[in-house]
Scaffold this motif. Sequence first.
Motif, PDB file in Angstrom:
ATOM      1  N   LEU A 121       0.846  -1.185   0.000  1.00 57.19           N
ATOM      2  CA  LEU A 121       0.000   0.000   0.000  1.00 57.19           C
ATOM      3  C   LEU A 121       0.882   1.235   0.000  1.00 57.19           C
ATOM      4  O   LEU A 121       1.926   1.275   0.650  1.00 57.19           O
ATOM      5  CB  LEU A 121      -0.898   0.008   1.236  1.00 57.19           C
ATOM      6  CG  LEU A 121      -1.963  -1.099   1.335  1.00 57.19           C
ATOM      7  CD1 LEU A 121      -2.728  -0.943   2.645  1.00 57.19           C
ATOM      8  CD2 LEU A 121      -2.908  -1.059   0.163  1.00 57.19           C
ATOM      9  N   SER A 122       0.449   2.235  -0.723  1.00 57.59           N
ATOM     10  CA  SER A 122       1.205   3.484  -0.738  1.00 57.59           C
ATOM     11  C   SER A 122       1.044   4.186   0.605  1.00 57.59           C
ATOM     12  O   SER A 122       0.129   3.883   1.384  1.00 57.59           O
ATOM     13  CB  SER A 122       0.698   4.394  -1.859  1.00 57.59           C
ATOM     14  OG  SER A 122      -0.624   4.834  -1.582  1.00 57.59           O
ATOM     15  N   ALA A 123       1.919   5.119   0.862  1.00 56.81           N
ATOM     16  CA  ALA A 123       1.830   5.885   2.109  1.00 56.81           C
ATOM     17  C   ALA A 123       0.496   6.627   2.177  1.00 56.81           C
ATOM     18  O   ALA A 123      -0.106   6.750   3.253  1.00 56.81           O
ATOM     19  CB  ALA A 123       2.999   6.870   2.200  1.00 56.81           C
ATOM     20  N   GLU A 124       0.018   7.091   1.025  1.00 56.95           N
ATOM     21  CA  GLU A 124      -1.263   7.807   0.995  1.00 56.95           C
ATOM     22  C   GLU A 124      -2.419   6.868   1.351  1.00 56.95           C
ATOM     23  O   GLU A 124      -3.306   7.235   2.126  1.00 56.95           O
ATOM     24  CB  GLU A 124      -1.490   8.393  -0.403  1.00 56.95           C
ATOM     25  CG  GLU A 124      -2.796   9.171  -0.533  1.00 56.95           C
ATOM     26  CD  GLU A 124      -2.993   9.731  -1.927  1.00 56.95           C
ATOM     27  OE1 GLU A 124      -4.018  10.398  -2.156  1.00 56.95           O
ATOM     28  OE2 GLU A 124      -2.125   9.491  -2.799  1.00 56.95           O
ATOM     29  N   GLU A 125      -2.396   5.636   0.796  1.00 61.11           N
ATOM     30  CA  GLU A 125      -3.453   4.668   1.092  1.00 61.11           C
ATOM     31  C   GLU A 125      -3.437   4.277   2.568  1.00 61.11           C
ATOM     32  O   GLU A 125      -4.483   4.204   3.217  1.00 61.11           O
ATOM     33  CB  GLU A 125      -3.292   3.429   0.221  1.00 61.11           C
ATOM     34  CG  GLU A 125      -3.632   3.659  -1.242  1.00 61.11           C
ATOM     35  CD  GLU A 125      -3.319   2.459  -2.105  1.00 61.11           C
ATOM     36  OE1 GLU A 125      -4.113   2.157  -3.024  1.00 61.11           O
ATOM     37  OE2 GLU A 125      -2.258   1.809  -1.867  1.00 61.11           O
ATOM     38  N   ARG A 126      -2.244   4.042   3.111  1.00 59.34           N
ATOM     39  CA  ARG A 126      -2.144   3.702   4.525  1.00 59.34           C
ATOM     40  C   ARG A 126      -2.657   4.844   5.396  1.00 59.34           C
ATOM     41  O   ARG A 126      -3.346   4.629   6.393  1.00 59.34           O
ATOM     42  CB  ARG A 126      -0.706   3.349   4.894  1.00 59.34           C
ATOM     43  CG  ARG A 126      -0.234   2.022   4.335  1.00 59.34           C
ATOM     44  CD  ARG A 126       1.015   1.538   5.067  1.00 59.34           C
ATOM     45  NE  ARG A 126       2.109   2.495   4.972  1.00 59.34           N
ATOM     46  CZ  ARG A 126       3.006   2.522   3.991  1.00 59.34           C
ATOM     47  NH1 ARG A 126       2.944   1.620   3.020  1.00 59.34           N
ATOM     48  NH2 ARG A 126       3.983   3.417   3.988  1.00 59.34           N
ATOM     49  N   GLY A 127      -2.300   6.066   5.010  1.00 57.83           N
ATOM     50  CA  GLY A 127      -2.740   7.228   5.775  1.00 57.83           C
ATOM     51  C   GLY A 127      -4.252   7.367   5.797  1.00 57.83           C
ATOM     52  O   GLY A 127      -4.844   7.679   6.840  1.00 57.83           O
ATOM     53  N   LYS A 128      -4.896   7.103   4.658  1.00 57.30           N
ATOM     54  CA  LYS A 128      -6.357   7.197   4.596  1.00 57.30           C
ATOM     55  C   LYS A 128      -7.011   6.143   5.484  1.00 57.30           C
ATOM     56  O   LYS A 128      -7.962   6.422   6.208  1.00 57.30           O
ATOM     57  CB  LYS A 128      -6.830   7.036   3.154  1.00 57.30           C
ATOM     58  CG  LYS A 128      -6.551   8.231   2.259  1.00 57.30           C
ATOM     59  CD  LYS A 128      -7.072   7.986   0.848  1.00 57.30           C
ATOM     60  CE  LYS A 128      -6.815   9.191  -0.041  1.00 57.30           C
ATOM     61  NZ  LYS A 128      -7.306   8.954  -1.441  1.00 57.30           N
TER      62      LYS A 128
END
Length: 352
Positions: free
Chosen positions: A93-100
């Motif tokens: 998962l991208s950092a953005e996906e994990r953050g969401k």
Amino acid sequence: MSEYQSAISKLNDRSRAILREIVDSYIATGEPVGSRNLARVLPMALSPASIRNVMSDLEYAGLIYAPHTSAGRLPTQSGLRLFVDGLLEVGNLSAEERGKLEAQIAVRRSKPLDQVLTEAGEMISGLSHCAGVVLTEKQVARLKHVEFVMIEPTRALVVLVDEDRNVENRLIDVPAGLPPSALIEAANYLNAHIRGLTIAEARSSIDAELAKSRAELDQLTQKVIKAGLAEWSGVHDDRKSLIVRGQANLLKDLTAIEDLERIRQLFDDLETKRDLSQILGLADQADGVRIFIGSENKLFSLSGSSLIVAPFRDGERKVVGVLGVIGPTRLNYARIIPMVDYTARLVSRVLT
């Protein structure tokens, strides 16, 4: 080394590359792929004739098949399993996906558990474009208070309150002529011993305590205590809470009446919770994601669906449920596997 990893090791580079491309094409389009199209995308220079020879070997091995005469090839269930176990390159998962995901789960810490799990099912359904499923024991929250109320000469109401402020009522049988003082004594005893425990923990603890405290409690009171806990700690199907969200996603890309019938059968199976305890049991045996393709799980054998699930745990690292997605066998496994795994880990954090 698993059976499928062993099988993969016996394939040469050409066979691996061709099987990978056939599966990738199937996941992307759902359509058979032929030798000419494969020749254009393979990382090695092979003629269509050479590719057809390899495809013939793969078909003989039961890894691919032709849906009709003169068609290209599709992976069989065994071919998909071989791909998932031995050839799949799982993405991160991208950092953005994990953050969401983290942000969406974090704001739910103050909500009741049922709402947290429902929203987790909705979230993973929306991200995966499949049906999100959450299966858990109904009582995974910590207990707070219990009361007994006599309503008939041989029936009493048990009122159970957990730390998430959920309230459940159950009727239990009590001995005829039971004095009201026995209900009060049973409630006082339980409230002194169960606060902060789950139902399973409370049942185990109370059984041990009663064995040591028989002289302190009369037999009628002991029967009330055991009956009250037993009503919640059985292993019946209604003890499991099933949450399914995004069922409409399963109706996308259906190409034939028989496809619709298979999905209808899946909905019926989910509605009746048929064989769902098997899923929880299998996930309980795994540290991470479990993948069931088609008939590998009898729950989905008729609907031809795949299931990707991961367990989530409470503060004592005990498995209290599983969550994941249900979709067609041509799921984007590389993307969904880490998504399910990470979401389960986040839910576990909420429960600690």
